[in-house]
Scaffold this motif. Structure first.
Motif, short mmCIF file in Angstrom:
data_model
loop_
_atom_site.label_atom_id
_atom_site.label_comp_id
_atom_site.label_asym_id
_atom_site.label_seq_id
_atom_site.Cartn_x
_atom_site.Cartn_y
_atom_site.Cartn_z
N PHE A 25 0.86 -1.19 0.00
CA PHE A 25 0.00 0.00 0.00
C PHE A 25 0.89 1.23 0.00
O PHE A 25 1.64 1.45 0.94
CB PHE A 25 -0.89 -0.03 1.25
CG PHE A 25 -2.07 0.92 1.20
CD1 PHE A 25 -1.89 2.28 1.06
CD2 PHE A 25 -3.37 0.44 1.29
CE1 PHE A 25 -2.98 3.14 1.01
CE2 PHE A 25 -4.47 1.29 1.25
CZ PHE A 25 -4.26 2.65 1.11
N LEU A 81 5.82 7.67 5.82
CA LEU A 81 7.13 7.20 6.28
C LEU A 81 7.23 7.37 7.78
O LEU A 81 6.66 8.31 8.35
CB LEU A 81 8.24 8.00 5.59
CG LEU A 81 8.21 7.96 4.06
CD1 LEU A 81 9.26 8.89 3.48
CD2 LEU A 81 8.42 6.54 3.56
N LEU A 118 8.72 -6.36 0.72
CA LEU A 118 8.10 -7.64 1.11
C LEU A 118 7.56 -8.40 -0.11
O LEU A 118 6.90 -9.42 0.02
CB LEU A 118 6.96 -7.41 2.11
CG LEU A 118 7.40 -6.96 3.51
CD1 LEU A 118 6.18 -6.62 4.36
CD2 LEU A 118 8.23 -8.02 4.22
N ARG A 140 9.71 0.66 0.50
CA ARG A 140 9.34 -0.01 1.76
C ARG A 140 8.22 -1.01 1.52
O ARG A 140 8.16 -2.06 2.15
CB ARG A 140 8.90 1.05 2.78
CG ARG A 140 8.70 0.48 4.17
CD ARG A 140 8.23 1.52 5.14
NE ARG A 140 6.93 2.06 4.77
CZ ARG A 140 6.36 3.09 5.39
NH1 ARG A 140 6.98 3.70 6.38
NH2 ARG A 140 5.17 3.54 5.01
N PHE A 167 12.14 -2.02 8.94
CA PHE A 167 11.01 -2.22 9.86
C PHE A 167 10.09 -3.39 9.45
O PHE A 167 9.88 -4.31 10.23
CB PHE A 167 10.22 -0.91 10.01
CG PHE A 167 9.14 -0.99 11.04
CD1 PHE A 167 9.41 -0.77 12.38
CD2 PHE A 167 7.83 -1.32 10.68
CE1 PHE A 167 8.41 -0.87 13.34
CE2 PHE A 167 6.84 -1.41 11.63
CZ PHE A 167 7.13 -1.18 12.97
N PRO A 168 9.55 -3.38 8.20
CA PRO A 168 8.67 -4.51 7.85
C PRO A 168 9.43 -5.83 7.77
O PRO A 168 8.89 -6.88 8.15
CB PRO A 168 8.10 -4.12 6.48
CG PRO A 168 8.97 -3.04 5.96
CD PRO A 168 9.62 -2.38 7.12
#
Lengths: 280, 259
Positions: free
Chosen positions: B102, B109, B175, B171, B121-122
């Motif tokens: 998303f 941020l 993933l 970011r 972070f993720p």
């Protein structure tokens, strides 16, 4: 006839109209309804904390970081406040005790006052002002800039990461800060006594330790865990559930201080009653 | 172009258009008396870029927030990657969210973290046992893909608007999501940077083979990125088609988007 496309300013006004309708609807809700809705919402938030605190993943790095920021970074403010309280209380109490010929009781009286009541409550209020407002503003700002939503969509539990760590940090750090403030306050009192007298450190602290009992210290420390919990929880609640917009950030910070301070007094009243009941 | 006639294909593997990754049937969402989504029906196919157009306040952002479960639906069926969203809770929902990227309008941020920490972070949360070397290489690769190699140790506040969007995208992509949701990706950017972001969206589609839903008011971005466009009006999908189909529409309301 087809509705024309809105330009930027028309679109903004359209959004403002929707918001104002929602606000009007909220205002029309009675004050009592709003109060109970708020209480229910806060209760659910509290229950969620107890549910999530035991649920992995445990954010230990964030907990350590928050403990540092909340605890260590508050040392100067809490230290200065503690010192001034000890000093002023001693200077103000001396004439009254002198009138009754009880000047020698000054260290004991100041120590009991600071340790039992003034140290914990004043430190908690300072803590609510500094840390509670900071947490409220920080989380509200994250809410406004969609950072909390971003955490959620990346598969992170933002409640666990943001709320649980901060509430645990305030709960664990405030008692340590209160002990620190008490010690500094007693040094302040020592300075106050010596402004118009000559008392050695040994004599001063001997009098203090002779006058203090376990029941003076233990309940006072226990209640500070609850103060810390309340400050953290209220700050997080106000920030996490803030309205969108910059106004929401200010409101969250302000409400965090007001409600956390109020909670500190309410908890104090309850703690004093319980302590008295147990002592009798 | 079709009007009010979005095909339903919840469980269909459409041979012509590819596998359906997002399917919505009769979605409804209201906020008080404001009925934002009244009856939304649409599908997104594997590898497709679907652009959603509509006036401000017509619920475009609400629509994509429903897809990731940030907003709960009032009614309707929403199937994502063959999973019914209404039935997903807790860890199942988190697992599905890992497959959806998303990009927020503001970038969203984490402003208390550096660029590196934003990307880590993720990863740290999803792949807890990941070795440090692998973590570093994934972060560097993600930054390289969006052309931000030299900005790794600075704070987000020091980045320009376009760089913030790129970082937000990096970011999200770190993933390796199967579905990308873009909420007004070019809003507030100059035409050149907007063009770069549009190109980046196309690159993401090509490299990661993602399916995307792009909310935008920027018709140049829509023209460059869309495989298909739908237009939302009064809470329903009012029109659907390719950019050229809609650009040549005789409906004055549709035409006003292209003027």
């Amino acid at each position: 006839m087809e509705e024309p496309i809105l330009n930027q300013s028309q679109a903004e006004r359209h959004d403002a109209k929707i918001i104002s309708e929602v606000v009007s609807e909220t205002i029309s809700t009675s004050v009592i309804d709003k109060f109970f809705l708020e209480v229910a919402s806060f209760s659910i938030f509290t229950l969620r904390f107890f549910k999530d605190v035991f649920r992995p993943p445990y954010e230990l790095n964030e907990l350590a970081k928050q403990a540092f920021l909340i605890g260590y970074k508050s040392l100067p403010l809490v230290g200065i406040t503690g010192f001034i309280i000890g000093l002023v209380l001693t200077i103000q109490s001396r004439p009254t005790l002198a009138n009754f010929g009880a000047e020698s009781w000054l260290p004991a009286m100041v120590a009991v006052s600071i340790i039992r009541e003034i140290g914990p409550v004043i430190t908690a209020l300072i803590f609510a002002g500094k840390v509670g407002s900071g947490i409220g503003a920080e989380l509200a700002s994250m809410n406004v800039t969609e950072q909390i939503d971003a955490m959620q969509v990346s598969g992170t539990n933002p409640f666990n990461y943001l709320v649980v760590t901060r509430v645990l940090s305030t709960t664990l750090m405030l008692p340590l800060l209160v002990v620190y403030a008490d010690v500094i306050g007693l040094f302040g009192s020592f300075v106050g006594v010596n402004l118009s007298g000559d008392v050695t450190v040994y004599l001063f602290f001997s009098q203090i330790f002779q006058s203090l009992e376990f029941q003076d210290v233990f309940p006072a420390i226990i209640k500070t865990f609850f103060f810390g919990f309340a400050v953290g929880l209220v700050g997080c609640y106000q920030g996490y559930n803030s309205n969108k917009g910059t106004e929401g950030v200010g409101k969250a910070a302000n409400s965090a201080v007001v409600f956390a301070s109020l909670m500190v007094f309410i908890i104090d009243v309850i703690a004093v009653q319980i302590t008295n009941l147990l002592q009798n | 172009m079709s009007t009010n006639a979005i095909p339903m294909a919840l469980e269909r593997d459409d041979k012509q258009n590819g596998l359906v990754v997002v399917a919505m049937e009769h979605l409804k969402k209201s906020f008080g008396n404001n009925h934002v989504l009244q009856d939304i029906n649409l599908v997104v196919h594997k590898g497709e870029n679907l652009v959603v157009l509509g006036k401000s306040g017509t619920g475009k952002s609400v629509l994509i927030k429903c897809i990731v479960g940030l907003i709960e639906l009032d009614e309707g069926k929403l199937v994502i990657l063959e999973q019914d969203m209404s039935a997903l809770k807790g860890n199942d929902l988190i697992e599905l969210r890992k497959k959806i990227g998303f990009l927020f309008q503001s970038g969203a941020l984490y402003d208390s973290m550096t660029v590196r920490e934003n990307l880590e972070f993720p990863l740290r949360r999803q792949l807890r046992s990941l070795p440090k070397a692998k973590l570093d290489s994934l972060v560097e690769e993600a930054l390289h893909n969006v052309g931000l190699d030299t900005s790794i140790d600075i704070m987000p506040a020091e980045l320009s608007g376009g760089m913030r969007k790129r970082l937000g995208l990096a970011r999200t992509l770190i993933l390796k999501p199967e579905i990308m949701l873009y909420d007004e990706p070019t809003t507030g950017l100059d035409p050149i940077t907007s063009k770069e972001i549009s190109s980046l969206i196309l690159e993401v589609q090509k490299i990661y083979n993602t399916s995307s839903i792009i909310i935008t008011h920027d018709m140049e971005c829509a023209r460059r990125t869309a495989n298909r466009i739908i237009v939302i009006k009064d809470g329903v999908c009012a029109a659907e088609g390719s950019y050229d189909d809609l650009a040549h529409s005789k409906d004055p309301w549709i035409q006003s988007f292209f003027e």
